[in-house]
Scaffold this motif. Structure first.
Motif, short mmCIF file in Angstrom:
data_model
loop_
_atom_site.label_atom_id
_atom_site.label_comp_id
_atom_site.label_asym_id
_atom_site.label_seq_id
_atom_site.Cartn_x
_atom_site.Cartn_y
_atom_site.Cartn_z
N LEU A 174 -20.07 3.69 -43.21
CA LEU A 174 -20.12 2.81 -42.03
C LEU A 174 -20.43 1.37 -42.41
N GLY A 175 -20.62 1.11 -43.70
CA GLY A 175 -20.85 -0.25 -44.16
C GLY A 175 -22.30 -0.63 -44.33
N HIS A 176 -23.21 0.30 -44.15
CA HIS A 176 -24.64 0.00 -44.30
C HIS A 176 -25.02 -0.02 -45.77
N ARG A 177 -25.79 -1.04 -46.17
CA ARG A 177 -26.21 -1.16 -47.56
C ARG A 177 -27.73 -1.30 -47.71
N ARG A 178 -28.41 -1.77 -46.71
CA ARG A 178 -29.87 -1.92 -46.77
C ARG A 178 -30.49 -0.77 -45.97
N LEU A 179 -30.91 0.25 -46.68
CA LEU A 179 -31.42 1.47 -46.05
C LEU A 179 -32.91 1.63 -46.34
N ALA A 180 -33.67 1.84 -45.29
CA ALA A 180 -35.13 2.00 -45.41
C ALA A 180 -35.53 3.39 -44.93
N ILE A 181 -36.71 3.83 -45.35
CA ILE A 181 -37.19 5.16 -44.96
C ILE A 181 -38.64 5.08 -44.47
N ILE A 182 -38.92 5.79 -43.39
CA ILE A 182 -40.30 6.03 -42.96
C ILE A 182 -40.68 7.38 -43.55
N ALA A 183 -41.53 7.36 -44.57
CA ALA A 183 -41.85 8.57 -45.32
C ALA A 183 -42.99 9.33 -44.66
N GLY A 184 -42.99 10.65 -44.89
CA GLY A 184 -44.13 11.46 -44.49
C GLY A 184 -45.22 11.38 -45.54
#
Length: 349
Positions: A174-184
Motif C-alpha cells: 500500500l506504499g507505507h514505509r514508516r511503520l511503528a508498533i505499540i508493544a505489549g
C-alpha cells in the motif's frame, strides 16, 4: 433433599450399587443402571461433590486464570474453555489477573487451595515461583496463549509470525514505509514475540524499526492512547501504527481522533487480536485474528489428558491476517463461496 439411601430404596438396589452407577463403574448391569438413573431423575438427587472429592481425590473442577477479563480475546477464550470443559464433565473456576502478577498468584493460590484437578493459565509475566512449585509438585498445568520459558508443561498458543509477515507485506504494497508498533509487556512471551516478528518482517523489505517507533504498552487501552500520542508528536510520525493487541488498538484510535485526525487518511492503524468490534469502527480495522475458540478447546483437552493419565501435547495453531480498510485499502469484493479461504482473509466490512 434426597439422599443416596433414598435413591437406593427407590431403585431397589444397594447404596453401593448406586455409588458404582454414579461413578460409571463398569460392573453394574444395564438394568440396575437404568433403575438407578431413573430414581436419580425422579428424586432430583444431586451427589455431594465435596464428599466425593475426598474419596476419589478428584473434584472434576479446572482452574482458569486469564490475563484480563475485559479483553474480548480472553472473554472468548474463557467461554470456549468453559464449554469444552463442561462437555468433558468438568466445571471451571475463573480468576482474572488484570495483567498484574500479584493478582495472578493470588488466584493460583486460591485455586490450588480449592483442590482443583488442573490449572489453565495465561501468565502475566515471565516467571512465578508459585506456579513453578505447583508444577514440580505434580499439579497438572497447561499454558494457553502465553507461556513461561523453562516450564516443562504443555503450551497451547497461536503462532502469529506468518500473519505479521503478511501484514507487513500488505502495508508495504500500500506504499507505507514508516511503520511503528505499540508493544505489549516485554516480560510476556506474546509481548516480546510480536515485536521481534514485526522487526524481522520489516527487515525483509529493507525497513528498520527505530527505537522512536517502538512504544511500550501494557495490553491496556490507556497505554495505546499514550503511546500513539507520542508517535503523533514525533517530527516525522509513522505512516502506520500496529498495536500488538486489540485494547491498545482502541486506545490508539481514540488518540488519533482526539487530535482531529482520521484513520487511514492521516495515519493508518492495524491490530493484533481481531475482535467483533473492529467491523463496526469507522473505518473497520485490519487485524490479525487468532483461532481463539479452538485454542481454548485444545487447552482443555490437553489438561484433561494430563489429569486422566494420558500424555498431553503442546498445540500451535496459525493466526491469519484479516484485511479491512484502516490502512488505506480499496474496497474489494468478497471471495466466491466456492473458493477455498486463503491465509489472508479480505473483508468488505
Amino acid at each position: 433433599m434426597a439422599s443416596i439411601k433414598d435413591v437406593a430404596a427407590t431403585a431397589g438396589v444397594s447404596v453401593a450399587t448406586v455409588s458404582r452407577v454414579l461413578n460409571a463403574h463398569p460392573s453394574v448391569s444395564a438394568d440396575a443402571r437404568t433403575r438407578v438413573l431413573a430414581a436419580v431423575e425422579e428424586l432430583g438427587y444431586r451427589p455431594n461433590v465435596v464428599a466425593r472429592s475426598l474419596r476419589t481425590d478428584q473434584t472434576h473442577t479446572l482452574g482458569l486464570v486469564i490475563s484480563d477479563v475485559l479483553n474480548p480475546y480472553f472473554t472468548e477464550l474463557a467461554r470456549s474453555v468453559e464449554e469444552e470443559a463442561r462437555a468433558l464433565g468438568y466445571s471451571v473456576i475463573i480468576g482474572n489477573a488484570d495483567e498484574r502478577p500479584e493478582i495472578q498468584d493470588h488466584h493460583v493460590r486460591n485455586l490450588l487451595d480449592r483442590r482443583i484437578d488442573g490449572l489453565l493459565i495465561s501468565p502475566t509475566d515471565g516467571g512465578s515461583p508459585l506456579m513453578l512449585d505447583a508444577a514440580r509438585a505434580g499439579t497438572p498445568i497447561v499454558f494457553v496463549d502465553r507461556w513461561i520459558p523453562g516450564f516443562d508443561v504443555p503450551v497451547v498458543r497461536a503462532d502469529g509470525r506468518a500473519a505479521v509477515r503478511d501484514l507487513v507485506a500488505h502495508l508495504h504494497s500500500l506504499g507505507h514505509r514508516r511503520l511503528a508498533i505499540i508493544a505489549g509487556p516485554a516480560a510476556t512471551t506474546t509481548g516480546s514475540e510480536r515485536v521481534e516478528a514485526f522487526r524481522a518482517a520489516l527487515a525483509e523489505y529493507g525497513l528498520e524499526l527505530p527505537d522512536a517507533y517502538i512504544g511500550q504498552g501494557d495490553f491496556q487501552a490507556e497505554s495505546g492512547r499514550r503511546v500513539t500520542e507520542g508517535f503523533l508528536d514525533l517530527p516525522e510520525p509513522p505512516d502506520v501504527v500496529f498495536a500488538a493487541d486489540n485494547l491498545m488498538a482502541l486506545g490508539a484510535l481514540d488518540a488519533v481522533r482526539a487530535r482531529g485526525l482520521r484513520v487511514p487518511d492521516d495515519i493508518a492503524l492495524a491490530a493484533f487480536d481481531d475482535i467483533p468490534w473492529f467491523v463496526h469502527t469507522d473505518p473497520p480495522v485490519t487485524a490479525i485474528a487468532q483461532p481463539t475458540g479452538e485454542l481454548g478447546r485444545a487447552a482443555v483437552r490437553a489438561l484433561v489428558d494430563r489429569i486422566e493419565g494420558r500424555t498431553p501435547r503442546s498445540v500451535t495453531l496459525p493466526a491469519r491476517l484479516v484485511v479491512r480498510r484502516s490502512c488505506g485499502e480499496p474496497p474489494t469484493s468478497p471471495p466466491s463461496p466456492t473458493q477455498s479461504p486463503s491465509p489472508v482473509q479480505r473483508s468488505t466490512s
